[in-house]
Write a protein that holds these residues in place. Structure first.
Motif, mmCIF file in Angstrom:
data_model
loop_
_atom_site.group_PDB
_atom_site.id
_atom_site.type_symbol
_atom_site.label_atom_id
_atom_site.label_comp_id
_atom_site.label_asym_id
_atom_site.label_seq_id
_atom_site.Cartn_x
_atom_site.Cartn_y
_atom_site.Cartn_z
ATOM 1 N N LEU A 63 36.951 28.732 36.004
ATOM 2 C CA LEU A 63 37.199 30.080 35.493
ATOM 3 C C LEU A 63 36.054 30.504 34.596
ATOM 4 O O LEU A 63 35.480 29.689 33.868
ATOM 5 N N LYS A 64 35.721 31.796 34.626
ATOM 6 C CA LYS A 64 34.745 32.337 33.683
ATOM 7 C C LYS A 64 35.502 33.075 32.592
ATOM 8 O O LYS A 64 36.201 34.054 32.860
ATOM 9 N N LEU A 65 35.381 32.597 31.366
ATOM 10 C CA LEU A 65 36.204 33.099 30.272
ATOM 11 C C LEU A 65 35.793 34.491 29.810
ATOM 12 O O LEU A 65 36.546 35.140 29.092
ATOM 13 N N ASP A 66 34.606 34.947 30.227
ATOM 14 C CA ASP A 66 34.158 36.286 29.845
ATOM 15 C C ASP A 66 34.847 37.359 30.686
ATOM 16 O O ASP A 66 34.705 38.545 30.417
ATOM 17 N N PHE A 67 35.563 36.969 31.735
ATOM 18 C CA PHE A 67 36.274 37.890 32.610
ATOM 19 C C PHE A 67 37.778 37.711 32.431
ATOM 20 O O PHE A 67 38.256 36.600 32.214
ATOM 21 N N LEU A 68 38.508 38.803 32.566
ATOM 22 C CA LEU A 68 39.961 38.717 32.606
ATOM 23 C C LEU A 68 40.357 38.280 34.016
ATOM 24 O O LEU A 68 39.997 38.923 34.991
ATOM 25 N N GLN A 85 38.559 35.346 44.140
ATOM 26 C CA GLN A 85 37.281 34.936 43.556
ATOM 27 C C GLN A 85 36.494 36.155 43.089
ATOM 28 O O GLN A 85 36.505 37.207 43.735
ATOM 29 N N ILE A 86 35.793 36.021 41.957
ATOM 30 C CA ILE A 86 34.906 37.095 41.487
ATOM 31 C C ILE A 86 33.860 37.357 42.568
ATOM 32 O O ILE A 86 33.186 36.428 43.018
ATOM 33 N N PRO A 87 33.707 38.610 43.024
ATOM 34 C CA PRO A 87 32.833 38.903 44.167
ATOM 35 C C PRO A 87 31.407 38.377 44.023
ATOM 36 O O PRO A 87 30.812 37.914 44.999
ATOM 37 N N SER A 88 30.849 38.430 42.824
ATOM 38 C CA SER A 88 29.446 38.027 42.652
ATOM 39 C C SER A 88 29.236 36.529 42.839
ATOM 40 O O SER A 88 28.100 36.064 42.937
ATOM 41 N N TYR A 89 30.326 35.741 42.906
ATOM 42 C CA TYR A 89 30.204 34.288 43.085
ATOM 43 C C TYR A 89 30.461 33.855 44.526
ATOM 44 O O TYR A 89 30.377 32.654 44.828
ATOM 45 N N ARG A 90 30.762 34.765 45.388
ATOM 46 C CA ARG A 90 31.019 34.403 46.783
ATOM 47 C C ARG A 90 29.743 33.851 47.439
ATOM 48 O O ARG A 90 28.662 34.390 47.258
ATOM 49 N N ARG A 91 29.933 32.786 48.190
ATOM 50 C CA ARG A 91 28.852 32.106 48.906
ATOM 51 C C ARG A 91 27.807 31.516 47.951
ATOM 52 O O ARG A 91 26.701 31.208 48.355
ATOM 53 N N ARG A 92 28.162 31.364 46.672
ATOM 54 C CA ARG A 92 27.229 30.747 45.723
ATOM 55 C C ARG A 92 27.846 29.552 44.996
ATOM 56 O O ARG A 92 27.191 28.956 44.139
#
Length: 263
Positions: A63-68, A85-92
């Motif tokens: 989890l990224k704590l800076d995001f709700l 999943q947060i879109p910017s982390y897809r495929r990464r």
């Protein structure tokens, strides 16, 4: 006190349950220091179980704590869940699935960018136990060599524009792009000097990096740098034209009178 078969069976079940609960307990551990990553590279966020029991049947959440509700990665029921999943982390993002059996739940993050900076929680849940660990990630990126362009004459001097992009952390912020990198853009008005050499320097002290560009301006560029001087020159030219015109008109009138013509 009765010690019949029923009571013995009950005692045996309690002992088995207690043994199972103790064996399922674990700690989630990781590095104590922040992870510093260079933009564009791949990094690993270490996380592991102590003791090194298998995590194959557990739920692994990053989890990224800076995001709700900011889920970076989830492994559950022996498969990867990408629904929320947060879109910017897809495929990464990925786990080392072949090492889950020995408690390695580290996350690999590829092509890191400015927006990846922040605090990440490694959260591991078994049927009757859970624990977590938090890691801080810092991103650094050295921007481009500054580009200096001439904007023209302004306020009694020459206006220069200095631009550099791709920095992280933030220098003197003017603009931030969609990947979280910063762009410096600054105007400055310079006066003529003995050398006419001017330096644009962009510096980020936290990562101890700087970039600079030097420019030389010919003295001729400053000849008309003052608007008042330009206006005075224009007025002088107009005055000279008007003066010549008036002189010619007076000469023509006098010449006509001298020839006896009546106007």
């Amino acid at each position: 006190m009765e010690t019949g078969p029923d009571s013995l069976f009950l005692t045996l079940l309690l002992l088995l349950h207690s043994s199972h609960s103790v064996s399922e307990r674990f700690e989630v551990l990781g590095p104590s220091d922040s992870i510093v990553a260079v933009a564009g590279e791949d990094i690993i966020l270490p996380c592991y179980l102590k003791p090194n029991i298998s995590a194959e049947d557990m739920t692994v959440d990053w989890l990224k704590l800076d995001f709700l509700d900011g889920r970076v990665f989830r492994y559950q029921n022996h498969r990867i869940i990408r629904d929320d999943q947060i879109p910017s982390y897809r495929r990464r993002t990925s786990l080392f699935e072949e090492e889950l059996w020995r408690g390695n739940t580290s996350l690999k993050l590829t092509r890191v960018q400015g927006t990846d900076e922040g605090h990440y929680k490694c959260f591991i849940k078994a049927k009757r136990w859970y624990d977590d660990f938090t890691i801080q990630v810092l991103i650094k990126a050295v921007g481009s060599k500054p580009v200096v362009s001439i904007e023209g004459h302004r306020e009694g001097g020459m206006c220069l524009l200095c631009e550099s992009e791709g920095w992280h952390p933030e220098p003197e912020l003017i603009h931030r792009d969609f990947k979280g990198f910063y762009r410096v853009k600054q105007h400055v008005i310079v006066q003529e000097t003995d050398t006419n050499r001017f330096t644009c320097r962009v510096q980020q002290s936290r990562i101890n990096e700087k970039m600079e560009t030097e420019i030389h301006l010919p003295s001729e560029l400053f000849d008309y740098a003052t608007p008042l001087r330009m206006a005075f020159t224009v007025l002088c030219c107009l005055g000279a034209i008007i003066g010549i015109g008036l002189s010619l008109a007076v000469y023509w009138i006098c010449n006509k009178k001298g020839n006896g013509e009546i106007i």
